[in-house]
Design a protein around this motif. Structure first.
Motif, PDB file in Angstrom:
ATOM      1  N   GLY A  16       0.778  -1.226   0.000  1.00  0.00           N
ATOM      2  CA  GLY A  16       0.000   0.000   0.000  1.00  0.00           C
ATOM      3  C   GLY A  16       0.814   1.282   0.000  1.00  0.00           C
ATOM      4  O   GLY A  16       0.273   2.359  -0.264  1.00  0.00           O
ATOM      5  N   LYS A  17       2.109   1.161   0.260  1.00  0.00           N
ATOM      6  CA  LYS A  17       2.962   2.350   0.306  1.00  0.00           C
ATOM      7  C   LYS A  17       3.527   2.684  -1.068  1.00  0.00           C
ATOM      8  O   LYS A  17       3.566   1.830  -1.966  1.00  0.00           O
ATOM      9  CB  LYS A  17       4.119   2.137   1.297  1.00  0.00           C
ATOM     10  N   ASN A  18       4.014   3.916  -1.186  1.00  0.00           N
ATOM     11  CA  ASN A  18       4.646   4.382  -2.421  1.00  0.00           C
ATOM     12  C   ASN A  18       6.137   4.555  -2.195  1.00  0.00           C
ATOM     13  O   ASN A  18       6.574   4.917  -1.093  1.00  0.00           O
ATOM     14  CB  ASN A  18       4.064   5.738  -2.859  1.00  0.00           C
ATOM     15  N   TYR A  19       6.913   4.333  -3.252  1.00  0.00           N
ATOM     16  CA  TYR A  19       8.342   4.585  -3.144  1.00  0.00           C
ATOM     17  C   TYR A  19       8.941   4.755  -4.535  1.00  0.00           C
ATOM     18  O   TYR A  19       8.319   4.400  -5.536  1.00  0.00           O
ATOM     19  CB  TYR A  19       9.055   3.444  -2.411  1.00  0.00           C
ATOM     20  N   THR A  20      10.159   5.323  -4.567  1.00  0.00           N
ATOM     21  CA  THR A  20      10.842   5.582  -5.834  1.00  0.00           C
ATOM     22  C   THR A  20      12.254   5.007  -5.811  1.00  0.00           C
ATOM     23  O   THR A  20      12.971   5.159  -4.815  1.00  0.00           O
ATOM     24  CB  THR A  20      10.912   7.099  -6.114  1.00  0.00           C
ATOM     25  N   ILE A  21      12.617   4.357  -6.899  1.00  0.00           N
ATOM     26  CA  ILE A  21      13.978   3.871  -7.111  1.00  0.00           C
ATOM     27  C   ILE A  21      14.656   4.816  -8.092  1.00  0.00           C
ATOM     28  O   ILE A  21      14.049   5.218  -9.091  1.00  0.00           O
ATOM     29  CB  ILE A  21      13.966   2.436  -7.681  1.00  0.00           C
ATOM     30  N   TYR A  22      15.919   5.159  -7.797  1.00  0.00           N
ATOM     31  CA  TYR A  22      16.639   6.136  -8.605  1.00  0.00           C
ATOM     32  C   TYR A  22      17.776   5.466  -9.371  1.00  0.00           C
ATOM     33  O   TYR A  22      18.454   4.567  -8.867  1.00  0.00           O
ATOM     34  CB  TYR A  22      17.211   7.241  -7.722  1.00  0.00           C
ATOM     35  N   CYS A  23      17.980   5.948 -10.599  1.00  0.00           N
ATOM     36  CA  CYS A  23      19.045   5.428 -11.450  1.00  0.00           C
ATOM     37  C   CYS A  23      19.798   6.611 -12.053  1.00  0.00           C
ATOM     38  O   CYS A  23      19.224   7.379 -12.828  1.00  0.00           O
ATOM     39  CB  CYS A  23      18.438   4.555 -12.549  1.00  0.00           C
ATOM     40  N   ASN A  24      21.052   6.751 -11.678  1.00  0.00           N
ATOM     41  CA  ASN A  24      21.909   7.812 -12.218  1.00  0.00           C
ATOM     42  C   ASN A  24      22.959   7.205 -13.133  1.00  0.00           C
ATOM     43  O   ASN A  24      23.495   6.135 -12.844  1.00  0.00           O
ATOM     44  CB  ASN A  24      22.643   8.541 -11.078  1.00  0.00           C
ATOM     45  N   TYR A  25      23.254   7.901 -14.229  1.00  0.00           N
ATOM     46  CA  TYR A  25      24.277   7.393 -15.137  1.00  0.00           C
ATOM     47  C   TYR A  25      25.206   8.525 -15.533  1.00  0.00           C
ATOM     48  O   TYR A  25      24.844   9.697 -15.473  1.00  0.00           O
ATOM     49  CB  TYR A  25      23.661   6.705 -16.353  1.00  0.00           C
ATOM     50  N   SER A  26      26.415   8.144 -15.954  1.00  0.00           N
ATOM     51  CA  SER A  26      27.490   9.140 -16.031  1.00  0.00           C
ATOM     52  C   SER A  26      27.683   9.796 -17.392  1.00  0.00           C
ATOM     53  O   SER A  26      28.280  10.862 -17.480  1.00  0.00           O
ATOM     54  CB  SER A  26      28.815   8.500 -15.606  1.00  0.00           C
ATOM     55  N   THR A  27      27.221   9.161 -18.484  1.00  0.00           N
ATOM     56  CA  THR A  27      27.415   9.780 -19.800  1.00  0.00           C
ATOM     57  C   THR A  27      26.125   9.732 -20.597  1.00  0.00           C
ATOM     58  O   THR A  27      25.197   9.004 -20.238  1.00  0.00           O
ATOM     59  CB  THR A  27      28.530   9.075 -20.602  1.00  0.00           C
TER      60      THR A  27
END
Lengths: 113, 115
Positions: A16-27
């Protein structure tokens, strides 16, 4: 060398909860992918994001891409137990003679009752 | 339509032995890529083949080699196996362009255990 970082590495969340996964890339890249992997299984394609500002949604998952910030997010809305899996982002890189995916470290999602 | 197929599903080998893994791409796809996924990590690119030629190679030792056949299927060979070669080996097929990356479709993988 292209580097892809995901956070968090592990996420335990209640149903029932919300969440976010983050993806950072370098180029810079022309494509970003999100995959799901269940234990001992192969990769299941979830989303392909092609351009800045792209947003795609499927069920309780929504992915977005900001190419200027080199950031993609995978948002989970009202999590259910069936979403428990490991999620990978992968960035497409074209070297001129080959195209390959560089994967993040993965986010293991555990949804609890 | 059949997806990417790989054989065998599981394999157990002893250190120092050699292993061959096989992959058949989706019909119409001429590019095959191989990835190694060690437990707890994301897949790492090993090779890409297109039209029977190696187009890209990741940071893997020469013990790893591959080839592609006229029907676009591919084999991955690993010689002098080490314990650290234990992993899930994934094959992916795709169209290939020199200007952009197309989506790669992954097979079920071969689980290699080296003892």
């Amino acid at each position: 060398e292209l580097k892809v970082e995901q956070n968090p590495l592990f996420l335990s969340m209640q149903e029932g909860k919300n969440y976010t996964i983050y993806c950072n890339y370098s180029t810079t890249s022309d494509r970003l992918y999100w995959y799901r992997q269940d234990p001992g299984k192969s990769l299941e394609s979830l989303f392909v994001l092609l351009s800045n500002g792209a947003v795609k949604q499927e069920g309780r998952l929504m992915a977005s891409l900001d190419t200027k910030a080199r950031l993609s997010t995978l948002h989970i809305t009202a999590a259910v137990h069936d979403l428990s899996a490991t999620y990978f982002c992968a960035v497409g890189a074209n070297t001129g003679t080959a195209s390959k995916l560089t994967f993040g470290t993965g986010t293991r999602l555990q949804v609890t009752l | 339509d059949a997806g990417v197929t790989q054989s065998p599903t599981h394999l157990i080998k002893t250190r120092g032995q050699q292993v061959t893994l096989r992959c058949s791409p989706i019909s119409g796809h001429k590019s095959v890529s191989w990835y190694q996924q060690v437990l707890g990590q994301g897949p790492q690119f090993i090779f890409q083949y297109y039209e029977k030629e190696e187009r890209g190679r990741g940071n893997f030792p020469d013990r790893f080699s591959a080839r592609q056949f006229p029907n676009y299927s591919s084999e991955l060979n690993v010689n002098a196996l080490l314990l650290g070669d234990s992993a899930l080996y994934l094959c992916a097929s795709s169209l290939l362009s020199l200007t952009k990356t197309y989506e790669q479709y992954f097979g079920p993988g071969t689980r290699l255990t080296v003892t």
